[in-house]
Design a protein around this motif. Structure first.
Motif, PDB file in Angstrom:
ATOM      1  N   ALA A 227       0.826  -1.215   0.000  1.00  0.00           N
ATOM      2  CA  ALA A 227       0.000   0.000   0.000  1.00  0.00           C
ATOM      3  C   ALA A 227       0.856   1.259   0.000  1.00  0.00           C
ATOM      4  O   ALA A 227       2.062   1.221   0.255  1.00  0.00           O
ATOM      5  N   ASP A 228       0.209   2.387  -0.280  1.00  0.00           N
ATOM      6  CA  ASP A 228       0.855   3.686  -0.102  1.00  0.00           C
ATOM      7  C   ASP A 228      -0.015   4.524   0.831  1.00  0.00           C
ATOM      8  O   ASP A 228      -1.071   4.080   1.290  1.00  0.00           O
ATOM      9  N   ARG A 229       0.436   5.744   1.120  1.00  0.00           N
ATOM     10  CA  ARG A 229      -0.265   6.600   2.074  1.00  0.00           C
ATOM     11  C   ARG A 229      -1.717   6.846   1.658  1.00  0.00           C
ATOM     12  O   ARG A 229      -2.628   6.829   2.487  1.00  0.00           O
ATOM     13  N   LYS A 230      -1.960   7.052   0.354  1.00  0.00           N
ATOM     14  CA  LYS A 230      -3.321   7.332  -0.115  1.00  0.00           C
ATOM     15  C   LYS A 230      -4.220   6.111   0.075  1.00  0.00           C
ATOM     16  O   LYS A 230      -5.384   6.248   0.496  1.00  0.00           O
ATOM     17  N   HIS A 231      -3.715   4.915  -0.239  1.00  0.00           N
ATOM     18  CA  HIS A 231      -4.514   3.698  -0.026  1.00  0.00           C
ATOM     19  C   HIS A 231      -4.989   3.619   1.427  1.00  0.00           C
ATOM     20  O   HIS A 231      -6.164   3.359   1.702  1.00  0.00           O
ATOM     21  N   ILE A 232      -4.058   3.836   2.339  1.00  0.00           N
ATOM     22  CA  ILE A 232      -4.367   3.705   3.760  1.00  0.00           C
ATOM     23  C   ILE A 232      -5.312   4.799   4.232  1.00  0.00           C
ATOM     24  O   ILE A 232      -6.294   4.535   4.927  1.00  0.00           O
ATOM     25  N   ASP A 233      -5.049   6.047   3.853  1.00  0.00           N
ATOM     26  CA  ASP A 233      -5.884   7.158   4.328  1.00  0.00           C
ATOM     27  C   ASP A 233      -7.293   7.093   3.753  1.00  0.00           C
ATOM     28  O   ASP A 233      -8.268   7.430   4.441  1.00  0.00           O
ATOM     29  N   ASP A 234      -7.424   6.679   2.487  1.00  0.00           N
ATOM     30  CA  ASP A 234      -8.762   6.519   1.904  1.00  0.00           C
ATOM     31  C   ASP A 234      -9.559   5.480   2.682  1.00  0.00           C
ATOM     32  O   ASP A 234     -10.748   5.669   2.971  1.00  0.00           O
ATOM     33  N   MET A 236      -8.830   4.262   5.881  1.00  0.00           N
ATOM     34  CA  MET A 236      -8.907   4.506   7.317  1.00  0.00           C
ATOM     35  C   MET A 236      -9.804   5.681   7.673  1.00  0.00           C
ATOM     36  O   MET A 236     -10.589   5.632   8.619  1.00  0.00           O
ATOM     37  N   PHE A 237      -9.698   6.765   6.889  1.00  0.00           N
ATOM     38  CA  PHE A 237     -10.412   7.999   7.222  1.00  0.00           C
ATOM     39  C   PHE A 237     -11.597   8.261   6.295  1.00  0.00           C
ATOM     40  O   PHE A 237     -12.133   9.365   6.264  1.00  0.00           O
ATOM     41  N   LEU A 238     -11.998   7.227   5.550  1.00  0.00           N
ATOM     42  CA  LEU A 238     -13.185   7.292   4.683  1.00  0.00           C
ATOM     43  C   LEU A 238     -13.090   8.449   3.686  1.00  0.00           C
ATOM     44  O   LEU A 238     -14.069   9.146   3.426  1.00  0.00           O
ATOM     45  N   LYS A 239     -11.907   8.633   3.132  1.00  0.00           N
ATOM     46  CA  LYS A 239     -11.676   9.789   2.250  1.00  0.00           C
ATOM     47  C   LYS A 239     -12.041   9.534   0.795  1.00  0.00           C
ATOM     48  O   LYS A 239     -12.267  10.466   0.034  1.00  0.00           O
ATOM     49  N   GLY A 240     -12.031   8.302   0.375  1.00  0.00           N
ATOM     50  CA  GLY A 240     -12.309   8.008  -1.027  1.00  0.00           C
ATOM     51  C   GLY A 240     -12.833   6.599  -1.206  1.00  0.00           C
ATOM     52  O   GLY A 240     -12.927   5.821  -0.256  1.00  0.00           O
ATOM     53  N   LYS A 241     -13.161   6.254  -2.440  1.00  0.00           N
ATOM     54  CA  LYS A 241     -13.671   4.926  -2.753  1.00  0.00           C
ATOM     55  C   LYS A 241     -12.574   3.888  -2.560  1.00  0.00           C
ATOM     56  O   LYS A 241     -11.441   4.061  -3.025  1.00  0.00           O
ATOM     57  N   VAL A 242     -12.895   2.816  -1.869  1.00  0.00           N
ATOM     58  CA  VAL A 242     -11.953   1.726  -1.666  1.00  0.00           C
ATOM     59  C   VAL A 242     -12.487   0.498  -2.384  1.00  0.00           C
ATOM     60  O   VAL A 242     -13.585   0.025  -2.097  1.00  0.00           O
ATOM     61  N   TYR A 430     -17.813  -2.958   4.694  1.00  0.00           N
ATOM     62  CA  TYR A 430     -17.162  -1.650   4.775  1.00  0.00           C
ATOM     63  C   TYR A 430     -18.056  -0.564   4.174  1.00  0.00           C
ATOM     64  O   TYR A 430     -18.228   0.510   4.772  1.00  0.00           O
ATOM     65  N   ASP A 431     -18.625  -0.819   3.009  1.00  0.00           N
ATOM     66  CA  ASP A 431     -19.479   0.183   2.354  1.00  0.00           C
ATOM     67  C   ASP A 431     -20.714   0.488   3.191  1.00  0.00           C
ATOM     68  O   ASP A 431     -21.128   1.650   3.312  1.00  0.00           O
ATOM     69  N   ASP A 432     -21.322  -0.542   3.765  1.00  0.00           N
ATOM     70  CA  ASP A 432     -22.487  -0.327   4.630  1.00  0.00           C
ATOM     71  C   ASP A 432     -22.090   0.467   5.877  1.00  0.00           C
ATOM     72  O   ASP A 432     -22.809   1.376   6.305  1.00  0.00           O
ATOM     73  N   GLY A 433     -20.959   0.107   6.471  1.00  0.00           N
ATOM     74  CA  GLY A 433     -20.498   0.812   7.656  1.00  0.00           C
ATOM     75  C   GLY A 433     -20.139   2.255   7.372  1.00  0.00           C
ATOM     76  O   GLY A 433     -20.369   3.141   8.201  1.00  0.00           O
ATOM     77  N   LYS A 434     -19.575   2.507   6.206  1.00  0.00           N
ATOM     78  CA  LYS A 434     -19.207   3.871   5.816  1.00  0.00           C
ATOM     79  C   LYS A 434     -20.449   4.753   5.723  1.00  0.00           C
ATOM     80  O   LYS A 434     -20.432   5.916   6.148  1.00  0.00           O
ATOM     81  N   LYS A 435     -21.541   4.201   5.220  1.00  0.00           N
ATOM     82  CA  LYS A 435     -22.791   4.963   5.141  1.00  0.00           C
ATOM     83  C   LYS A 435     -23.275   5.322   6.546  1.00  0.00           C
ATOM     84  O   LYS A 435     -23.743   6.438   6.788  1.00  0.00           O
ATOM     85  N   THR A 436     -23.139   4.370   7.468  1.00  0.00           N
ATOM     86  CA  THR A 436     -23.583   4.609   8.846  1.00  0.00           C
ATOM     87  C   THR A 436     -22.775   5.728   9.481  1.00  0.00           C
ATOM     88  O   THR A 436     -23.331   6.617  10.139  1.00  0.00           O
ATOM     89  N   VAL A 437     -21.450   5.716   9.305  1.00  0.00           N
ATOM     90  CA  VAL A 437     -20.593   6.742   9.881  1.00  0.00           C
ATOM     91  C   VAL A 437     -20.897   8.099   9.265  1.00  0.00           C
ATOM     92  O   VAL A 437     -21.009   9.113   9.963  1.00  0.00           O
ATOM     93  N   ASN A 438     -21.051   8.142   7.943  1.00  0.00           N
ATOM     94  CA  ASN A 438     -21.298   9.407   7.258  1.00  0.00           C
ATOM     95  C   ASN A 438     -22.650  10.017   7.615  1.00  0.00           C
ATOM     96  O   ASN A 438     -22.840  11.234   7.544  1.00  0.00           O
ATOM     97  N   GLN A 439     -23.588   9.164   8.021  1.00  0.00           N
ATOM     98  CA  GLN A 439     -24.892   9.660   8.434  1.00  0.00           C
ATOM     99  C   GLN A 439     -24.873  10.164   9.875  1.00  0.00           C
ATOM    100  O   GLN A 439     -25.843  10.725  10.360  1.00  0.00           O
TER     101      GLN A 439
END
Length: 440
Positions: A227-234, A236-242, A430-439
């Motif tokens: 991985a690189d920093r962007k892979h991890i930050d996307d 870990m911090f829900l920054k982008g599509k994984v 992960y996608d379902d959980g991301k929706k929960t966090v973003n809401q």
């Protein structure tokens, strides 16, 4: 050893441990709610034999001497016990004054977004904690209004760092014809083949659904390696599509399955927890153990063989993070004492003691460490922090992730799930959980 069917009894034990702590809080006269500051309750889950645990015992001595009129209750629960019941503990009428809690959106973020923890911005400024906790070590101390880590207000204060290494038995390496630490992934795999050929399980691991963390750490270390920093930050911090069907997830997970299939991590792992994996290494049954600095002082004190440690060779990123966090419950009755307690754990005396024991203090002096092995171990951590190559821990991003990952690690380790099947489930969860966090 405990088999997977006994996971319910293990969980009951953890919950019972916490229940005793809650009962003790309720039984203390005005514990956690006394405005006169005569009773002060600390709830934590570090083993007192670890470097951090020993440092906190020193902090306790200092704190009691400073506040002789305070009845200090230093209570210990389990990591799982508090994690699963934190909302109950922090939402009650009688709460601890300061607590240790797990980092990340899945745990700390949930507590902050629900108003169960006091924000610490004013105290960070007052005590200068941000001068001691810097860079990536701040990432999981801060949470926004939705409970997402990485920005917002300070809600937790770590006082150690963590990174994952492979501890190895020099005697087992020598017996297998390995004369030096591996420096590339290819050399590492060759060394595992040599260990297995010599009749030694290469890596001591575990995959029990309750505290069988080792397999999760091996898997995520292999993902982090590519991985690189962007892979991890996307991620870990829900920054982008994984996309878990692509690298580094695909390569890392397939390599992980290959290690399972070739017996590099042992067998019958569904019945082992991390403590049993550690004991197997210390008893000389395996060549290596994957763990963080939490076991450093134990290996140093208890091993009967020569040993060393290294991060996964050739990896772009390494697992690690700040340590677990001190937090102050929103309902705590002795907040000023809580802030002073946190500050005491960050004091030079306490931090240097933790450092001397290999605990990776965030405000300690690496140059002051007298033991050369401990000093070298700490210097390696300082390097990965300075290089910004820590990939954190995989269970942080979304609620329920730790239990989900552990269940699937157990399934893969027992041959009941393939890499592709796991990655498909991982994407959905992960996608379902991301929706929960973003809401929020």
């Amino acid at each position: 050893m405990h088999r997977t069917p006994h996971r319910r009894s293990l969980r009951i034990t953890a919950i019972a441990t916490l229940a005793l702590a809650v009962a003790a809080l309720t039984g203390c006269s005005s514990a956690g709610s006394a405005s006169d500051g005569k009773t002060f309750t600390i709830l934590q889950y570090e083993d007192k034999t670890t470097a951090q645990g020993q440092g906190w015992q020193l902090a306790l001595q200092i704190f009691k001497k400073k506040h002789p009129d305070v009845d200090v209750k230093f209570q210990t629960t389990s990591f799982d016990g508090f994690r699963k019941n934190a909302k109950l503990v922090l939402g009650g009428n009688k709460v601890p004054d300061v607590v240790e809690f797990n980092k990340g959106n899945a745990d700390g973020g949930q507590l902050t977004s629900q108003g169960l923890l006091q924000d610490l911005d004013d105290q960070v400024t007052k005590y200068g904690w941000d001068d001691k906790i810097t860079g990536s070590m701040q990432s999981f101390a801060k949470y926004d209004e939705q409970g997402k880590a990485g920005s917002g207000k300070w809600y937790g204060i770590p006082n150690v760092g963590e990174y994952v290494t492979f501890y190895y038995n020099k005697d087992k390496f020598k017996q297998a014809g390995i004369t030096a630490e591996p420096t590339t992934m290819a050399e590492f795999v060759t060394d595992m083949q040599k260990l297995k050929g010599a009749g030694t399980t290469p890596i001591s691991s575990s995959a029990a659904v309750n505290q069988g963390f080792n397999q999760m750490w091996i898997w995520y270390s292999l993902v982090s390696a590519a991985a690189d920093r962007k892979h991890i930050d996307d991620f870990m911090f829900l920054k982008g599509k994984v996309d878990f069907s692509k690298d580094p997830w695909k390569t890392g997970t397939e390599e992980f399955q290959d290690w399972i299939d070739k017996g590099y991590v042992g067998k019958d792992l569904g019945g082992l927890n991390y403590e049993q994996a550690t004991v197997n290494f210390l008893s000389g049954k395996t060549g290596m153990l994957i763990w963080n600095n939490g076991v450093f002082s134990r290996i140093k004190d208890q091993s009967t063989f020569g040993w060393g440690s290294f991060t996964l060779p050739g990896a772009s990123m390494s697992m690690g993070s700040s340590g677990h966090l001190w937090g102050v419950p929103a309902k705590a009755g002795n907040k000023e004492l809580a802030y002073d307690w946190i500050n005491t754990t960050l004091s030079k005396r306490v931090q240097d003691k933790i450092g001397e024991l290999g605990g990776l203090p965030l405000a300690g002096d690496t140059d002051a460490i007298s033991d050369p092995v401990t000093k070298a171990y700490t210097q390696r951590f300082d390097e990965v922090v300075a290089d910004d190559t820590l990939s954190f821990y995989p269970d942080y991003p979304v609620p329920g992730f730790l239990d989900f990952i552990q269940n699937n690690m157990s399934a893969m380790s027992n041959g009941n799930e393939t890499a592709d099947e796991y990655l498909t489930k991982l994407q959905q969860f992960y996608d379902d959980g991301k929706k929960t966090v973003n809401q929020g």
